[in-house]
Design an enzyme around this catalytic site. Structure first.
Site, PDB file in Angstrom:
ATOM      1  N   LYS A  77       0.923  -1.253   0.026  1.00 37.18           N
ATOM      2  CA  LYS A  77      -0.143   0.122  -0.004  1.00 37.18           C
ATOM      3  C   LYS A  77       0.839   1.547  -0.091  1.00 37.18           C
ATOM      4  O   LYS A  77       1.549   1.615   1.000  1.00 37.18           O
ATOM      5  CB  LYS A  77      -0.902   0.056   1.216  1.00 37.18           C
ATOM      6  CG  LYS A  77      -2.384   0.961   1.045  1.00 37.18           C
ATOM      7  CD  LYS A  77      -2.092   2.270   1.072  1.00 37.18           C
ATOM      8  CE  LYS A  77      -1.828   2.732   2.407  1.00 37.18           C
ATOM      9  NZ  LYS A  77      -1.873   4.144   2.521  1.00 37.18           N
ATOM     10  N   GLU A 134       9.894   1.086  10.881  1.00 36.95           N
ATOM     11  CA  GLU A 134      10.716   2.065  10.788  1.00 36.95           C
ATOM     12  C   GLU A 134      10.093   3.325  10.713  1.00 36.95           C
ATOM     13  O   GLU A 134       9.167   4.063   9.833  1.00 36.95           O
ATOM     14  CB  GLU A 134      11.564   1.792   9.451  1.00 36.95           C
ATOM     15  CG  GLU A 134      13.081   2.651   9.216  1.00 36.95           C
ATOM     16  CD  GLU A 134      12.828   3.827   8.460  1.00 36.95           C
ATOM     17  OE1 GLU A 134      12.611   4.958   9.242  1.00 36.95           O
ATOM     18  OE2 GLU A 134      12.716   3.876   7.393  1.00 36.95           O
ATOM     19  N   CYS A 146      13.336  10.743   7.604  1.00 30.08           N
ATOM     20  CA  CYS A 146      13.441  10.092   8.823  1.00 30.08           C
ATOM     21  C   CYS A 146      14.571   9.933   9.820  1.00 30.08           C
ATOM     22  O   CYS A 146      14.411  10.413  10.873  1.00 30.08           O
ATOM     23  CB  CYS A 146      12.501   8.692   8.977  1.00 30.08           C
ATOM     24  SG  CYS A 146      13.405   7.393   8.043  1.00 30.08           S
ATOM     25  N   GLU A 189       9.789  15.763  15.888  1.00 33.15           N
ATOM     26  CA  GLU A 189       9.869  15.410  14.587  1.00 33.15           C
ATOM     27  C   GLU A 189       9.187  16.424  13.942  1.00 33.15           C
ATOM     28  O   GLU A 189       7.975  16.610  13.562  1.00 33.15           O
ATOM     29  CB  GLU A 189       9.866  14.220  14.013  1.00 33.15           C
ATOM     30  CG  GLU A 189      10.279  14.018  12.570  1.00 33.15           C
ATOM     31  CD  GLU A 189      10.056  12.382  12.028  1.00 33.15           C
ATOM     32  OE1 GLU A 189      11.057  12.024  11.467  1.00 33.15           O
ATOM     33  OE2 GLU A 189       9.142  11.817  12.465  1.00 33.15           O
TER      34      GLU A 189
END
Length: 474
Positions: free
Chosen positions: A181, A255, A289, A386
Site C-alpha cells: 500500500k 521504521e 526520517c 520531528e
C-alpha cells in the site's frame, strides 16, 4: 560575493506518460475500485491523475491473490526467483529517467535527487537481493530458512519508489508474496512499478498494489491472512500497528520517526561539515526520517560554523522540482506544510531565533524556505518533536560527554552524525550514541548492503543488507 545566475534547466515532463486514471493492481491485472481519489503535483497543485481507493473487499482480493501465488513462487528455486529480480532491476535502470520525472512530479523532490540518488538506489536494492535469492542458507539464519507467506507492506510518501524497493526486493528474494500500500499522496511510482512487474513477466499475484488512504493500510495490516507486516512512517501510526498486530503471530518490522543529532567537534573540517549539515537537513526538503535535524556544535567553533552555514544556505535554490538547478523542492502536501509552519512558529514563540536566507517562493504549490533556529534548548518543542521539513535546530556543547548526553536525550534513536578529524573520538562517541545508524564525517549515505533501522520510538527490525532478509524468513 556575487552569485552566478543560472538559466532554467528543466527536465522534460513529456518523458513520462501519466494516465488520467489508475486502478488497483491485483493478480497481475489492473482493476477498478468503487471509490477514487486524486493525486496532485505539490509544486503547482495541479491534478496528475485519479487513483483507485481500495476498500476491505479489494484488500481481501489482493491478499487472496498473494496467497494463491505464494505456493508456486516459494517453491521456485532461488536461482529462478533471482532471474525475475535481476530483470526488474534492469528494467528500472532502463526506465530510470521516466521514473525520476514521475517521482519528482508526484512527490515534489528535486529531479537531481530522484535521478541521482533515488533511482540508482532502487535498482541497486533489486540487484543486491537478487544475488541473495539462491544463497539464503548462507545468510546465518539457519540451514533451511523458509519464507513466511504473504507480506503486507505500507510505505510513506518521502521516498515512494525507494521504500518500495526496500520492502519488495528482500520479500521476493526470500520467497514471499506481497501486497503493498503506497502513500495516499504519492501512489504513481508504485503503480508504474506494477507495470514493470508485468514487463518482467513476474507471475500474477506475486506483487499486488492497493492504493488508498489510512483505512486501506489498516485493512491490510489487520488482515488475518497476512503473515508479515512491514511499515515505514510516523511513530504514532507505528504504535497503532504494533497494538493491532500484538498476539496475532504476525512478524513485524517498524521504521518510524527520528530526531537525529549531527555532532560537530572543534577539530572538524568546517567546510566539509557544513556540506554534511546541509545534506543532512535540506536533502529531500527535510522529508527524511533520519534527517540531521538537531545540530550539536562545540561552543568554541559555533560562531564560525554558523556564519559558514548561513553563507552556504544563501546559495540554495528553491523552486521547480523539474529544474536540474533546484536544491530544495516543494513540500509534499498542504497538511505537511501546515505542520512545518506550526512547529516553526512555536519555535519562534518559545524564544528561539529564526533565520532563513532571502529566497522567493513560488506563488502556487506548497513551499517552505530553508530555516535554522539558534538559541535552542532541549526544552524547546523544535528540539524534541520531528518536524519532517527543512528546519534545523542548533544547540551547543562544551565536552564530548555533554554532546553524547544531549544527542541521546530524545525518544527517538534512528541515526546520528559525528564530525571530527580524530578517528578515536569518532569511535568512542559512536559507541555511546543510542542510534541505529551513525555516520562519520558524512550524512545520509545509504547502501543496499548495509542494514538500516532504529531503537526506541524509531522502531525495530532492520532493512537492507543480510539483516533485511531476517524479517522475511522463518
Amino acid at each position: 560575493m556575487s552569485l552566478f545566475e543560472y538559466a532554467p534547466a528543466p527536465e522534460s515532463r513529456s518523458i513520462v506518460d501519466i494516465a488520467p486514471s489508475y486502478g488497483l493492481f491485483i493478480d497481475g491485472e489492473f482493476g477498478e475500485a468503487k471509490d477514487t481519489f486524486k493525486t496532485i503535483n505539490p509544486a503547482d497543485e495541479q491534478v496528475l491523475s485519479e487513483v483507485a481507493l481500495a476498500g476491505p473487499e479489494d484488500v481481501d482480493r489482493a491478499v487472496a491473490a498473494a496467497r494463491r501465488a505464494f505456493e508456486s513462487w516459494s517453491a521456485l528455486p532461488g536461482s529462478e526467483r533471482a532471474k525475475y529480480l535481476f530483470r526488474i532491476a534492469r528494467i528500472l535502470q532502463e526506465r530510470s529517467r521516466e521514473l525520476a520525472v514521475l517521482e519528482s512530479l508526484d512527490n515534489g523532490k528535486p529531479i537531481k535527487e530522484s535521478r541521482d540518488v533515488d533511482l540508482p538506489l532502487v535498482a541497486a536494492h533489486f540487484f543486491y537481493y537478487a544475488g541473495w535469492a539462491d544463497k539464503l542458507k548462507y545468510a546465518g539464519l539457519g540451514p533451511d530458512p523458509r519464507p513466511l507467506g504473504v507480506a503486507g507492506q505500507v510505505i510513506p510518501w518521502n521516498f515512494p519508489l525507494l521504500m518500495l524497493a526496500w520492502k519488495i526486493a528482500p520479500a521476493l528474494a526470500a520467497g514471499n508474496t506481497v501486497v503493498l500500500k503506497p502513500a495516499e499522496t504519492t501512489p504513481l511510482s508504485a503503480l508504474f512499478f506494477a507495470d514493470i512487474c508485468r514487463q518482467a513477466e513476474l507471475p500474477p499475484g506475486v506483487v499486488n498494489i492497493v492504493t488508498g488512504a489510512g483505512d486501506t493500510g489498516r485493512y491490510l495490516v489487520e488482515h488475518p491472512d497476512v503473515n508479515k507486516v512491514a511499515f515505514t512512517g510516523s511513530t504514532e501510526v507505528g504504535r497503532q500497528i504494533a497494538r493491532s498486530v500484538a498476539g496475532t503471530g504476525k512478524k513485524l518490522t517498524l521504521e518510524l520517526g527520528g530526531k537525529a543529532a549531527n555532532i560537530v567537534f572543534d577539530d572538524a573540517p568546517i567546510d566539509q561539515a557544513v556540506e554534511g549539515i546541509v545534506n543532512g537537513i535540506f536533502f529531500n526538503q527535510g522529508h527524511v526520517c533520519c534527517a540531521g535535524s538537531r545540530l550539536l556544535v562545540q561552543e568554541s567553533i559555533a560562531t564560525e560554523l554558523l556564519d559558514s552555514l548561513k553563507r552556504r544556505m544563501a546559495t540554495l535554490r528553491v523552486g521547480d522540482p523539474l529544474d536540474k538547478n533546484t536544491d530544495v523542492g516543494a513540500i509534499n502536501s498542504a497538511a505537511q506544510l501546515a505542520r512545518i509552519t506550526e512547529l516553526s512558529e512555536i519555535g519562534a514563540s518559545e524564544g528561539a531565533e529564526r533565520w532563513s536566507p532571502p529566497c522567493e517562493l513560488p506563488a502556487r504549490g506548497f513551499w517552505f524556505a530553508p530555516t535554522i533556529f539558534t538559541g535552542v534548548t532541549q526544552a524547546h518543542r523544535i528540539a524534541r518533536e520531528e518536524i519532517f521539513g527543512p528546519v534545523l535546530s542548533v544547540l551547543t556543547f562544551r565536552t564530548p560527554a555533554e554532546a553524547i548526553e544531549k544527542a541521546n536525550n530524545t525518544p527517538y534513536g534512528l541515526s546520528a552524525g559525528i564530525w571530527s578529524e580524530k578517528g578515536s573520538r569518532i569511535l568512542a562517541v559512536a559507541d555511546k550514541l543510542r542510534a541505529g545508524v551513525v555516520w562519520a564525517n558524512t550524512f545520509n549515505k545509504f547502501d543496499p548492503t548495509s542494514p538500516f533501522g532504529g531503537y526506541k520510538e524509531s522502531g525495530y527490525g532492520r532493512e537492507g543488507g543480510r539483516h533485511g532478509l531476517e524479517a522475511y524468513l522463518a
